[in-house]
Design a protein around this motif. Structure first.
Motif, PDB file in Angstrom:
ATOM      1  N   ILE A   1      -5.312   0.981 -11.357  1.00 16.75           N
ATOM      2  CA  ILE A   1      -5.302   2.436 -11.536  1.00 16.75           C
ATOM      3  C   ILE A   1      -3.889   3.010 -11.409  1.00 16.75           C
ATOM      4  CG2 ILE A   1      -6.168   4.624 -10.613  1.00 16.75           C
ATOM      5  CD1 ILE A   1      -8.772   3.210  -9.943  1.00 16.75           C
TER       6      ILE A   1
ATOM      7  N   TYR B   1      -6.149  10.319 -13.628  1.00 17.74           N
ATOM      8  CA  TYR B   1      -5.623   9.064 -13.079  1.00 17.74           C
ATOM      9  C   TYR B   1      -4.750   9.315 -11.848  1.00 17.74           C
ATOM     10  CZ  TYR B   1      -7.117   5.157 -15.953  1.00 17.74           C
ATOM     11  OH  TYR B   1      -7.864   4.148 -16.520  1.00 17.74           O
TER      12      TYR B   1
ATOM     13  N   SER C   1      -7.120   9.789  -9.049  1.00 15.54           N
ATOM     14  CA  SER C   1      -7.779   8.509  -8.762  1.00 15.54           C
ATOM     15  C   SER C   1      -6.860   7.565  -8.001  1.00 15.54           C
ATOM     16  CB  SER C   1      -8.242   7.843 -10.061  1.00 15.54           C
ATOM     17  OG  SER C   1      -9.466   8.381 -10.506  1.00 15.54           O
ATOM     18  N   SER C   2      -5.580   7.534  -8.375  1.00 17.49           N
ATOM     19  CA  SER C   2      -4.626   6.678  -7.666  1.00 17.49           C
ATOM     20  C   SER C   2      -4.516   7.087  -6.205  1.00 17.49           C
ATOM     21  CB  SER C   2      -3.246   6.756  -8.327  1.00 17.49           C
ATOM     22  OG  SER C   2      -3.264   6.155  -9.600  1.00 17.49           O
TER      23      SER C   2
ATOM     24  N   GLY D   1     -11.311  12.909 -11.694  1.00 22.25           N
ATOM     25  CA  GLY D   1     -10.464  11.842 -11.162  1.00 22.25           C
ATOM     26  C   GLY D   1     -10.904  11.333  -9.799  1.00 22.25           C
TER      27      GLY D   1
ATOM     28  N   THR E   1      -1.560   5.038 -14.162  1.00 19.66           N
ATOM     29  CA  THR E   1      -0.980   6.332 -13.772  1.00 19.66           C
ATOM     30  C   THR E   1       0.529   6.335 -14.000  1.00 19.66           C
ATOM     31  OG1 THR E   1      -2.692   6.586 -12.085  1.00 19.66           O
ATOM     32  CG2 THR E   1      -0.762   8.002 -11.908  1.00 19.66           C
TER      33      THR E   1
ATOM     34  N   THR F   1     -14.215   2.292 -11.312  1.00 17.71           N
ATOM     35  CA  THR F   1     -13.463   1.039 -11.382  1.00 17.71           C
ATOM     36  C   THR F   1     -13.865   0.099 -10.254  1.00 17.71           C
ATOM     37  OG1 THR F   1     -11.570   2.102 -12.451  1.00 17.71           O
ATOM     38  CG2 THR F   1     -11.164   0.009 -11.327  1.00 17.71           C
TER      39      THR F   1
ATOM     40  N   ALA G   1     -11.573   6.029 -10.439  1.00 16.40           N
ATOM     41  CA  ALA G   1     -11.500   5.420  -9.103  1.00 16.40           C
ATOM     42  C   ALA G   1     -12.797   4.725  -8.696  1.00 16.40           C
ATOM     43  CB  ALA G   1     -11.114   6.476  -8.071  1.00 16.40           C
TER      44      ALA G   1
END
Length: 291
Positions: free
Chosen positions: A46, A192, A195-196, A77, A50, A85, A82
């Motif tokens: 991820i 993203y 999510s990161s 996000g 990003t 995945t 996240a």
């Protein structure tokens, strides 16, 4: 409401591109899981995507900033990519790439219903029939080869199903955000980025950060690039066409997973169910796309 023919075909083509990229990412994920666990892999894949989005950012123009749309993209996000995945990686480890992809292919059923309920998209018999054909075809693709892995890894089933539902919700919400701010790149970048932060915050809070294996990290970096490109293609498709068109086509990624698994992993063989699955899936896409 009907969309122009040009936008219809552009949306369909972008959805096919997203499916191909998602399918390839599942195969590289399977290779990466030989060296790293799913949570560690997500902390590589991820942020890799990003980083790529932020590298490209100076060369893009994000016109028409819309605060409500940005909030929707950030909300998406939190769970996509996240949570999706993490769930997909773990299901992949337990069930294998093809079975995971097959269960994930049910996402358009939830997405089409969500589009009708929350986006007022028409729920026509043709779209429903085509979606049903695609889902049946994708399930048939792994009917034989999927039985043994599921029996050995039933704990991964709820993870695969949860990922399918969350993926559908992400598509519906993203379509709503794109209606306010038609910028697929902004949707991918903001989603993203959140999510990161989410995957790393979760790891640091739980104290589960593990050492990286160089080979595994390389596989998951490749996975991140493929998934990031797939999500961008998906958002571009949603910006052009309705969820009822884009979601079922994007869900055909098990076809690409199957082909790549046969070539690279050499763990697929041509059987009656596989042939039937391909025929049903292609027929469903044809019904959905052709005028």
């Amino acid at each position: 409401m009907a969309i122009p023919p040009e936008a219809h075909w552009q949306a369909a083509g972008l959805a096919v591109a997203a499916a191909a990229l998602f399918g390839a990412a599942l195969v590289t994920t399977h290779s990466g899981l030989k060296y790293l666990d799913s949570a560690t892999g997500a902390r590589v894949s991820i942020p890799t995507a990003t980083l790529l989005f932020w590298i490209v950012f100076p060369f893009t123009e994000l016109n028409g900033w819309h605060l409500a749309a940005a909030a929707i993209f950030g909300l998406v996000g939190l769970f996509f990519p996240a949570a999706v995945t993490l769930l997909t990686f773990e299901a992949n480890r337990r069930l294998g790439p093809t079975v995971t992809a097959t269960i994930g292919s049910t996402a358009p059923l939830f997405a089409v219903l969500g589009g009708a309920l929350f986006l007022a998209e028409p729920l026509g018999g043709r779209a429903l029939g085509a979606t049903a054909l695609i889902v049946l075809g994708l399930v048939a693709l792994t009917r034989e080869s999927g039985n043994a892995p599921v029996a050995r890894g039933r704990g991964g089933l709820w993870q695969a199903w949860s990922a399918a539902v969350l993926r559908a919700l992400a598509q519906v919400l993203s379509k709503a955000g794109l209606a306010l701010w038609p910028s697929p790149y902004a949707a991918a970048l903001l989603g993203y980025t959140v999510s990161s932060a989410a995957v790393w915050a979760s790891a640091l809070r739980g104290g589960h950060v593990r050492a990286f294996n160089r080979t595994g990290a390389a596989w998951f970096a490749l996975t991140g690039g493929l998934n990031g490109a797939a999500v961008l293609a998906l958002y571009c498709a949603l910006n052009q066409g309705p969820v009822s068109l884009v979601s079922p086509i994007a869900a055909t990624y098990p076809l690409f997973t199957l082909g790549l698994s046969a070539l690279l992993l050499r763990n697929e063989r041509l059987t009656g169910p596989l042939i039937a699955g391909v025929v049903l899936t292609v027929a469903g896409v044809a019904v959905l796309v052709l005028p």
